[in-house]
Design a protein around this motif. Structure first.
Motif, PDB file in Angstrom:
ATOM      1  N   UNK A 290       1.032  -1.215  -0.096  1.00  0.00           N
ATOM      2  CA  UNK A 290       0.096   0.175  -0.053  1.00  0.00           C
ATOM      3  C   UNK A 290       0.767   1.260  -0.033  1.00  0.00           C
ATOM      4  N   UNK A 291       1.872   1.193   0.674  1.00  0.00           N
ATOM      5  CA  UNK A 291       2.781   2.602   0.818  1.00  0.00           C
ATOM      6  C   UNK A 291       3.301   2.732  -0.464  1.00  0.00           C
ATOM      7  N   UNK A 292       4.104   1.745  -1.101  1.00  0.00           N
ATOM      8  CA  UNK A 292       4.659   1.931  -2.415  1.00  0.00           C
ATOM      9  C   UNK A 292       3.587   2.141  -3.399  1.00  0.00           C
ATOM     10  N   UNK A 293       2.491   1.510  -3.567  1.00  0.00           N
ATOM     11  CA  UNK A 293       1.430   1.841  -4.253  1.00  0.00           C
ATOM     12  C   UNK A 293       1.070   3.442  -4.207  1.00  0.00           C
ATOM     13  N   UNK A 294       0.725   3.910  -3.273  1.00  0.00           N
ATOM     14  CA  UNK A 294       0.545   5.335  -3.109  1.00  0.00           C
ATOM     15  C   UNK A 294       1.745   6.454  -3.528  1.00  0.00           C
ATOM     16  N   UNK A 295       3.011   5.927  -3.400  1.00  0.00           N
ATOM     17  CA  UNK A 295       3.990   6.728  -3.710  1.00  0.00           C
ATOM     18  C   UNK A 295       3.994   6.549  -5.430  1.00  0.00           C
ATOM     19  N   UNK A 296       3.483   5.511  -5.883  1.00  0.00           N
ATOM     20  CA  UNK A 296       3.765   5.543  -7.402  1.00  0.00           C
ATOM     21  C   UNK A 296       2.794   6.216  -8.163  1.00  0.00           C
ATOM     22  N   UNK A 297       1.561   6.044  -7.515  1.00  0.00           N
ATOM     23  CA  UNK A 297       0.525   6.946  -8.050  1.00  0.00           C
ATOM     24  C   UNK A 297       0.510   8.417  -8.054  1.00  0.00           C
ATOM     25  N   UNK A 298       0.821   8.800  -6.813  1.00  0.00           N
ATOM     26  CA  UNK A 298       1.041  10.190  -6.681  1.00  0.00           C
ATOM     27  C   UNK A 298       2.299  10.733  -7.285  1.00  0.00           C
ATOM     28  N   UNK A 299       3.372  10.077  -7.440  1.00  0.00           N
ATOM     29  CA  UNK A 299       4.379  10.532  -8.547  1.00  0.00           C
ATOM     30  C   UNK A 299       3.775  10.714  -9.859  1.00  0.00           C
ATOM     31  N   UNK A 300       3.082   9.565 -10.273  1.00  0.00           N
ATOM     32  CA  UNK A 300       2.658   9.909 -11.654  1.00  0.00           C
ATOM     33  C   UNK A 300       1.597  11.054 -11.863  1.00  0.00           C
ATOM     34  N   UNK A 301       0.786  11.158 -10.914  1.00  0.00           N
ATOM     35  CA  UNK A 301      -0.178  12.124 -11.030  1.00  0.00           C
ATOM     36  C   UNK A 301       0.536  13.630 -11.026  1.00  0.00           C
ATOM     37  N   UNK A 302       1.537  13.880 -10.355  1.00  0.00           N
ATOM     38  CA  UNK A 302       2.127  14.997 -10.265  1.00  0.00           C
ATOM     39  C   UNK A 302       2.844  15.238 -11.755  1.00  0.00           C
ATOM     40  N   UNK A 303       3.284  14.381 -12.368  1.00  0.00           N
ATOM     41  CA  UNK A 303       3.710  14.464 -13.983  1.00  0.00           C
ATOM     42  C   UNK A 303       2.778  14.796 -14.682  1.00  0.00           C
ATOM     43  N   UNK A 304       1.706  14.021 -14.750  1.00  0.00           N
ATOM     44  CA  UNK A 304       0.327  14.436 -15.305  1.00  0.00           C
ATOM     45  C   UNK A 304      -0.138  15.810 -15.293  1.00  0.00           C
ATOM     46  N   UNK A 305      -0.278  16.116 -13.893  1.00  0.00           N
ATOM     47  CA  UNK A 305      -0.849  17.414 -13.505  1.00  0.00           C
ATOM     48  C   UNK A 305      -0.009  18.488 -14.279  1.00  0.00           C
ATOM     49  N   UNK A 306       1.495  18.223 -14.340  1.00  0.00           N
ATOM     50  CA  UNK A 306       2.065  19.465 -14.862  1.00  0.00           C
ATOM     51  C   UNK A 306       1.931  19.713 -16.029  1.00  0.00           C
ATOM     52  N   UNK A 307       1.455  18.743 -16.850  1.00  0.00           N
ATOM     53  CA  UNK A 307       1.230  19.147 -18.489  1.00  0.00           C
ATOM     54  C   UNK A 307      -0.541  18.889 -18.574  1.00  0.00           C
ATOM     55  N   UNK A 308      -1.117  19.310 -17.464  1.00  0.00           N
ATOM     56  CA  UNK A 308      -2.585  19.115 -17.600  1.00  0.00           C
ATOM     57  C   UNK A 308      -3.334  20.129 -18.745  1.00  0.00           C
TER      58      UNK A 308
END
Length: 314
Positions: A290-308
């Motif tokens: 669960x911990x690593x899953x959260x880190x993966x998803x939120x890192x990916x979200x940050x990348x995508x929101x940067x090009x929203x």
């Protein structure tokens, strides 16, 4: 007062543990926000076959397709947070938020665990294409701007790839396309020059010399194609894997999340029948806590929101 508060706190904590220990007591519903037969559906059903032996209740898979996965995701978001309704979703949930297709995102859920990683996605072209890898392709398009057609769909992962290539200097003609089955026919028919497809779909065409792989869109090199470089390795700032994940309504008891994810991990890591099934479908058995899953998803979200803004065509 302090002693009484501590006693009350301990009683509440013990009650919560007992409540979680009694869960589950009825069937768990895995909601797949796509139609039957796709990658998320395959992985949900593969796991659901084995979960009842560990958790003691049936596990039902329900397909709720529509609007790029947003209908099924919204259904789980609005469900009672009792642990009996669980979403099986992948990075399209992040894409939908960044592209403005949904007014909610992962912050509106409790992320559980990654349960699978799909076969690597690769960029392919006909063997006669005048380039053999991504750097050669970028150089060619700079000399022939707009000549090479690349397929991508607005608000989809393919658009993320297109944006990354354009930012890296490629002068591509980005054209819309349908799903993966349609993209395969588009490149085979010569109607587009480069298309993103999962490796399991194009392996026969690579083996018979019809298509060639230019690069991998995955975050890291795949054991299936260890010599193929990722886009990130050659300076293109994009990379992703379809990591199907168990996702719960906001407010679900963390002990329930951990209990179901622990059972999933036991199957994925140790059940040899399950592991053989995954490998036969070009998927390395993959589980993430669960911990690593959260880190993966939120890192990916940050990348995508940067090009929203680009994803939204602004």
């Amino acid at each position: 007062m302090k002693k009484g508060f501590i006693v009350l706190f301990c009683l509440v904590a013990m009650a919560g543990q007992a409540f979680a220990a009694d869960w589950p007591s009825k069937a768990i519903n895995l909601i797949v926000p796509y139609g039957a037969g796709g990658n998320s559906d395959f992985n949900a059903r593969a796991l659901a076959k084995y979960l009842p032996d560990l958790i003691g209740v049936p596990v039902v898979v329900t397909n709720v397709p529509g609007s790029g996965g947003t209908i099924g995701a919204a259904q789980v978001k609005n469900a009672k947070p009792d642990g009996y309704t669980v979403l099986v979703h992948q990075l399209s949930l992040n894409i939908a938020e960044a592209a403005g297709m949904a007014d909610y995102g992962i912050k509106d859920f409790e992320l559980g665990c990654v349960i699978s990683k799909s076969a690597p996605e690769v960029l392919v072209a006909l063997t006669k294409a005048p380039f053999n890898n991504i750097p050669e392709m970028i150089a060619y398009t700079k000399q022939h701007p707009g000549e090479i057609k690349f397929t991508a769909n607005t608000g989809a992962t393919t658009m993320w790839t297109a944006i990354g290539l354009l930012k890296a200097g490629a002068k591509l003609n980005v054209v819309s396309s349908g799903g993966s089955g349609e993209r395969l026919q588009v490149v085979l028919g010569g109607h587009a020059d480069i298309v993103p497809l999962n490796y399991n779909m194009i392996e026969p065409y690579v083996n018979d010399g019809t298509l060639k792989i230019l690069g991998s869109v995955s975050d890291s090199r795949s054991e299936l194609i260890p010599d193929v470089k990722t886009l990130r390795e050659v300076g293109v700032n994009v990379g992703y894997d379809y990591m199907n994940t168990l996702i719960f309504p906001k407010g679900t008891d963390p002990q329930k999340v951990e209990k179901l994810c622990g059972a999933a991990g036991e199957i994925i890591n140790n059940n040899q029948s399950y592991r053989a099934e995954m490998k036969a479908n070009y998927q390395p058995p993959t589980w993430m806590n669960v911990k690593d899953t959260n880190a993966h998803w939120y890192k990916q979200r940050d990348e995508l929101m940067a090009i929203k803004d680009t994803l939204q065509g602004k």
